[in-house]
Design a protein around this motif. Structure first.
Motif, mmCIF file in Angstrom:
data_model
loop_
_atom_site.group_PDB
_atom_site.id
_atom_site.type_symbol
_atom_site.label_atom_id
_atom_site.label_comp_id
_atom_site.label_asym_id
_atom_site.label_seq_id
_atom_site.Cartn_x
_atom_site.Cartn_y
_atom_site.Cartn_z
ATOM 1 N N LEU A 24 0.848 -1.199 0.000
ATOM 2 C CA LEU A 24 0.000 0.000 0.000
ATOM 3 C C LEU A 24 0.886 1.252 0.000
ATOM 4 C CD1 LEU A 24 -2.740 1.460 0.244
ATOM 5 C CD2 LEU A 24 -2.638 1.131 2.714
ATOM 6 N N ALA A 25 1.940 1.239 0.803
ATOM 7 C CA ALA A 25 2.859 2.388 0.852
ATOM 8 C C ALA A 25 3.444 2.656 -0.525
ATOM 9 C CB ALA A 25 3.972 2.111 1.858
ATOM 10 N N ARG A 26 3.827 1.582 -1.225
ATOM 11 C CA ARG A 26 4.417 1.755 -2.569
ATOM 12 C C ARG A 26 3.413 2.397 -3.535
ATOM 13 N NH1 ARG A 26 8.436 -1.966 -4.567
ATOM 14 N NH2 ARG A 26 6.999 -2.423 -6.248
ATOM 15 N N LYS A 27 2.133 1.957 -3.433
ATOM 16 C CA LYS A 27 1.106 2.534 -4.329
ATOM 17 C C LYS A 27 0.916 4.014 -4.025
ATOM 18 C CE LYS A 27 -1.064 -1.002 -6.569
ATOM 19 N NZ LYS A 27 -1.687 -1.138 -7.844
ATOM 20 N N LEU A 28 0.888 4.362 -2.744
ATOM 21 C CA LEU A 28 0.665 5.759 -2.363
ATOM 22 C C LEU A 28 1.852 6.609 -2.806
ATOM 23 C CD1 LEU A 28 -0.810 5.203 1.233
ATOM 24 C CD2 LEU A 28 -2.074 5.865 -0.826
ATOM 25 N N ALA A 29 3.062 6.082 -2.591
ATOM 26 C CA ALA A 29 4.263 6.832 -2.975
ATOM 27 C C ALA A 29 4.319 6.996 -4.487
ATOM 28 C CB ALA A 29 5.510 6.129 -2.449
ATOM 29 N N ALA A 30 3.865 5.954 -5.214
ATOM 30 C CA ALA A 30 3.879 6.044 -6.679
ATOM 31 C C ALA A 30 2.939 7.148 -7.166
ATOM 32 C CB ALA A 30 3.474 4.707 -7.285
ATOM 33 N N GLN A 31 1.958 7.503 -6.337
ATOM 34 C CA GLN A 31 1.031 8.586 -6.699
ATOM 35 C C GLN A 31 1.506 9.937 -6.159
ATOM 36 O OE1 GLN A 31 -1.546 8.279 -8.741
ATOM 37 N NE2 GLN A 31 -1.099 6.095 -8.958
ATOM 38 N N GLY A 32 2.746 9.985 -5.704
ATOM 39 C CA GLY A 32 3.324 11.281 -5.303
ATOM 40 C C GLY A 32 3.194 11.615 -3.828
ATOM 41 N N LEU A 33 2.702 10.672 -3.023
ATOM 42 C CA LEU A 33 2.603 10.956 -1.593
ATOM 43 C C LEU A 33 3.922 10.653 -0.891
ATOM 44 C CD1 LEU A 33 -0.422 11.003 -2.237
ATOM 45 C CD2 LEU A 33 -0.825 9.887 -0.064
ATOM 46 N N SER A 34 4.098 11.297 0.229
ATOM 47 C CA SER A 34 5.231 10.977 1.078
ATOM 48 C C SER A 34 4.694 10.054 2.188
ATOM 49 C CB SER A 34 5.749 12.300 1.632
ATOM 50 O OG SER A 34 6.647 12.071 2.641
ATOM 51 N N VAL A 35 5.373 8.922 2.407
ATOM 52 C CA VAL A 35 4.836 7.924 3.356
ATOM 53 C C VAL A 35 5.867 7.609 4.432
ATOM 54 C CG1 VAL A 35 3.803 5.621 3.572
ATOM 55 C CG2 VAL A 35 3.575 6.860 1.423
ATOM 56 N N THR A 36 5.396 7.555 5.678
ATOM 57 C CA THR A 36 6.252 7.067 6.767
ATOM 58 C C THR A 36 5.610 5.788 7.306
ATOM 59 O OG1 THR A 36 6.822 9.333 7.384
ATOM 60 C CG2 THR A 36 7.263 7.625 9.027
ATOM 61 N N ILE A 37 6.384 4.702 7.341
ATOM 62 C CA ILE A 37 5.844 3.446 7.901
ATOM 63 C C ILE A 37 6.426 3.279 9.304
ATOM 64 C CG2 ILE A 37 5.519 0.972 7.549
ATOM 65 C CD1 ILE A 37 6.214 1.251 4.666
ATOM 66 N N ILE A 38 5.551 3.082 10.276
ATOM 67 C CA ILE A 38 6.039 2.859 11.653
ATOM 68 C C ILE A 38 5.843 1.384 12.022
ATOM 69 C CG2 ILE A 38 5.795 3.493 14.085
ATOM 70 C CD1 ILE A 38 4.737 6.206 13.239
ATOM 71 N N ASN A 39 6.967 0.726 12.292
ATOM 72 C CA ASN A 39 6.921 -0.688 12.700
ATOM 73 C C ASN A 39 7.521 -0.860 14.087
ATOM 74 O OD1 ASN A 39 5.964 -2.353 10.399
ATOM 75 N ND2 ASN A 39 7.627 -1.308 9.343
ATOM 76 N N ILE A 40 7.199 -1.970 14.735
ATOM 77 C CA ILE A 40 7.911 -2.279 15.984
ATOM 78 C C ILE A 40 9.353 -2.622 15.615
ATOM 79 C CG2 ILE A 40 5.845 -3.048 17.194
ATOM 80 C CD1 ILE A 40 6.935 -5.948 16.875
ATOM 81 N N ASP A 41 10.273 -2.481 16.554
ATOM 82 C CA ASP A 41 11.696 -2.489 16.172
ATOM 83 C C ASP A 41 12.177 -3.776 15.505
ATOM 84 O OD1 ASP A 41 11.495 -3.588 18.643
ATOM 85 O OD2 ASP A 41 12.639 -2.020 19.668
ATOM 86 N N SER A 42 11.658 -4.953 15.905
ATOM 87 C CA SER A 42 12.157 -6.185 15.269
ATOM 88 C C SER A 42 11.800 -6.201 13.776
ATOM 89 C CB SER A 42 11.588 -7.423 15.962
ATOM 90 O OG SER A 42 10.189 -7.329 16.005
ATOM 91 N N ILE A 43 10.600 -5.758 13.435
ATOM 92 C CA ILE A 43 10.181 -5.729 12.028
ATOM 93 C C ILE A 43 10.945 -4.631 11.293
ATOM 94 C CG2 ILE A 43 8.210 -5.271 10.509
ATOM 95 C CD1 ILE A 43 6.890 -7.331 12.023
ATOM 96 N N HIS A 44 11.126 -3.505 11.972
ATOM 97 C CA HIS A 44 11.849 -2.383 11.375
ATOM 98 C C HIS A 44 13.261 -2.813 10.954
ATOM 99 C CE1 HIS A 44 13.209 1.763 10.882
ATOM 100 N NE2 HIS A 44 14.276 1.441 11.596
ATOM 101 N N GLU A 45 13.918 -3.569 11.856
ATOM 102 C CA GLU A 45 15.297 -4.000 11.529
ATOM 103 C C GLU A 45 15.306 -4.886 10.291
ATOM 104 O OE1 GLU A 45 16.530 -5.706 15.240
ATOM 105 O OE2 GLU A 45 16.260 -3.720 16.163
ATOM 106 N N ASN A 46 14.358 -5.829 10.213
ATOM 107 C CA ASN A 46 14.285 -6.710 9.035
ATOM 108 C C ASN A 46 14.066 -5.915 7.768
ATOM 109 O OD1 ASN A 46 14.675 -9.163 10.067
ATOM 110 N ND2 ASN A 46 12.508 -9.580 10.483
ATOM 111 N N LEU A 47 13.131 -4.966 7.835
ATOM 112 C CA LEU A 47 12.794 -4.205 6.625
ATOM 113 C C LEU A 47 13.955 -3.338 6.171
ATOM 114 C CD1 LEU A 47 9.154 -2.796 6.758
ATOM 115 C CD2 LEU A 47 10.135 -4.368 5.119
ATOM 116 N N THR A 48 14.630 -2.683 7.110
ATOM 117 C CA THR A 48 15.710 -1.778 6.693
ATOM 118 C C THR A 48 16.845 -2.554 6.031
ATOM 119 O OG1 THR A 48 16.364 -1.787 8.995
ATOM 120 C CG2 THR A 48 15.431 0.240 8.193
ATOM 121 N N ARG A 49 17.020 -3.820 6.455
ATOM 122 C CA ARG A 49 18.072 -4.649 5.837
ATOM 123 C C ARG A 49 17.782 -4.931 4.364
ATOM 124 N NH1 ARG A 49 18.610 -7.615 10.567
ATOM 125 N NH2 ARG A 49 17.076 -9.130 9.909
#
Ligand code: BUP
Length: 472
Positions: A24-49
């Motif tokens: 969903l974030a990718r679709k919104l960003a593709a339409q010109g929006l700025s998106v911030t995704i907030i995850n709990i830290d364990s998920i955040h670490e996986n995603l940033t990698r």
């Protein structure tokens, strides 16, 4: 030109919920929006990698501390962990509200979009004075069942606020008890159906053991807070339900699915960049005949008993169909390592199939060799399968999976429920699924429906556009 509209996305911290949030974030960003995704830290670490593939888009990742990770198995066997996890999410309200206050100072926020299971995000958004939007990552049929509680509440039949679990059970006319053949009727857009197809948390036993009613009533409270509900389903798939939902939550419930890349849309590249080791399964598929392989997966949460695992592996081998199976140790905690080793050895001798602990599922379902999917009917798996024209054999385990199996696989005639779970029943059902040209042709029809909905001027595309346009 001013700065782009900024939305904050808060996924529920479990595999099957983070991925659709990212899409969903990718679709919104593709339409010109700025998106911030907030995850709990364990998920955040996986995603940033593994974030390389969307570096070019305006998506930022933020984290919030939370000690617990999603437990394995939300079934009756693991209710204590599941309850503790839901409690921990509920307790995030304070920290989330503080993070929203800080974020909006540097970049004003149009809305907070949070997964419907995330119970603290809408409360935090309300505290920070930011509009809240719900992301419904399930079928509309499930939403009809779930949100009907609020219309009952509005009619004074089932007051949610201040009621105990027991009184909710007594007041709610369609909760399943031990008599699962009881008919559930009068739900928006749904024909009467047997109570066995209600999501598992409607079962009295589940409620009583889990204290699930607390979260259930909290999740209904968010209906008052949410200005919109973005549903990851397709209008043309469930038109009666989407239409009927307008009576339940007027003007709020809109389809925006599917959100993931469809065939030719770069799924393999994206998924391979997430986990390079998963290329192995795609290479194996490259060497199989078109539509010849059964893909087998129970998602990231469900688990099977030792007996079920034995019947399943024997049934797969007896079917004499090629199969690709995802089976990590978590899938069958009662089974020891030698079971998997011996199974793997038998397969490499016979060449009947391949067992791995992870696959890039979207790319697998888009591969021409895959002709059927034995699935637990998790919503993402169901939507990914039908949007890629793959018919399904359903082995629902918990949550909304029974509901998906009935209203999507069976009613849409793109699959069937596996009822006889003996090795003979399993092998016969696999053979019948893989031979069914009717189901394959229905699934191909749904694939076209999905593609159309997501394409420019399709229903989901237009709904997402209208939503973006409405943001302040
Ligand atoms: Br397993 C597995 N690869 O090997 P569901 C899963 N997935 O890409 P869940 C992989 O995880 P609930 C693997 O494509 C889907 O997007 C898959 O979501 C991906 O089931 C997601 O199907 C799984 O909704 O959630 O995670 O068990 O319990 O909510 O049904």
């Amino acid at each position: 030109m001013g700065s782009p509209k900024h939305v904050i996305l808060v996924p529920f911290p479990a595999q099957g919920h983070v991925l659709p949030g990212v899409y969903l974030a990718r679709k919104l960003a593709a339409q010109g929006l700025s998106v911030t995704i907030i995850n709990i830290d364990s998920i955040h670490e996986n995603l940033t990698r593994t974030w390389k593939h969307i570096e070019h888009q305006d998506i930022r990742l933020e984290s919030i501390p939370m000690r617990l990770k999603a437990p394995k198995g939300f079934g009756a066997e693991n209710l204590n962990d599941a309850t503790a996890f839901m409690d921990a999410i509920y307790d995030l309200e304070e920290a989330l509200a503080a993070l929203l206050e800080i974020t909006k100072l540097s970049h004003p926020v149009s809305c907070v979009i949070s997964d419907f299971y995330h119970l603290s995000a809408p409360l935090a958004a309300a505290r920070a004075g930011i509009p809240s939007v719900c992301f419904w990552s399930g079928a509309a049929a499930w939403a009809s069942i779930h949100y009907s509680h609020s219309s009952l509440a509005a009619a004074g039949l089932c007051p949610v606020e201040g009621k105990t679990l027991r009184s909710l059970l007594e007041l709610t006319p369609f909760l399943a008890d031990s008599d699962t053949s009881k008919l559930v009727s009068n739900l928006p857009g749904l024909k009467p159906f047997r109570a066995e197809y209600l999501p598992s948390y409607y079962r009295k036993e589940f409620y009583e053991k889990s204290g699930g009613g607390k979260y259930f009533s909290l999740s209904l409270r968010r209906v008052e807070i949410d200005s919109c509900i973005l549903a990851n389903s397709i209008y043309e798939l469930e038109p009666q339900v989407f239409d009927a939902m307008q009576q339940v939550v007027p003007g709020k419930f809109v389809s925006v699915g599917p959100l993931f890349p469809l065939k030719g849309g770069g799924a393999s590249e994206m998924e391979a960049s997430l986990r390079p080791e998963s290329r192995e399964s795609l290479e194996w598929l490259d060497n199989q005949a078109p539509n010849s392989v059964l893909y087998v997966s129970f998602g990231s949460v469900a688990s099977l008993t030792r007996a079920e695992m034995e019947e399943l592996t024997q049934g797969l081998e007896a079917s004499q169909k090629q199969f690709l199976m995802v089976a990590s140790r978590d899938l069958a905690p009662e089974v020891n390592e030698s079971f998997f080793r011996e199974f793997g050895e038998r397969l490499s001798r016979s060449g009947a199939g391949m067992v791995v602990s992870w696959v890039p599922q979207l790319a697998v379902l888009q591969h021409g060799s895959v002709g059927g999917f034995l699935t637990h009917c998790g919503w993402n798996s169901t939507l990914e399968s039908m949007s890629n024209g793959v018919p399904m054999l359903g082995w629902p385990c918990h949550s909304d999976q029974n509901t998906n199996c009935k209203f999507i696989l069976e009613d849409q005639e793109i699959g069937m429920e596996l009822r006889d779970k003996t090795r003979t029943g399993i092998s016969m059902a696999i053979r019948s699924l893989m031979a069914s040209e009717e189901m394959r042709s229905r699934a191909s029809h749904i694939e076209r429906v999905a593609r159309e909905a997501a394409s420019e001027n399709g229903s989901s595309y237009k709904n997402l556009h209208a939503f973006i346009h409405s943001l302040k």
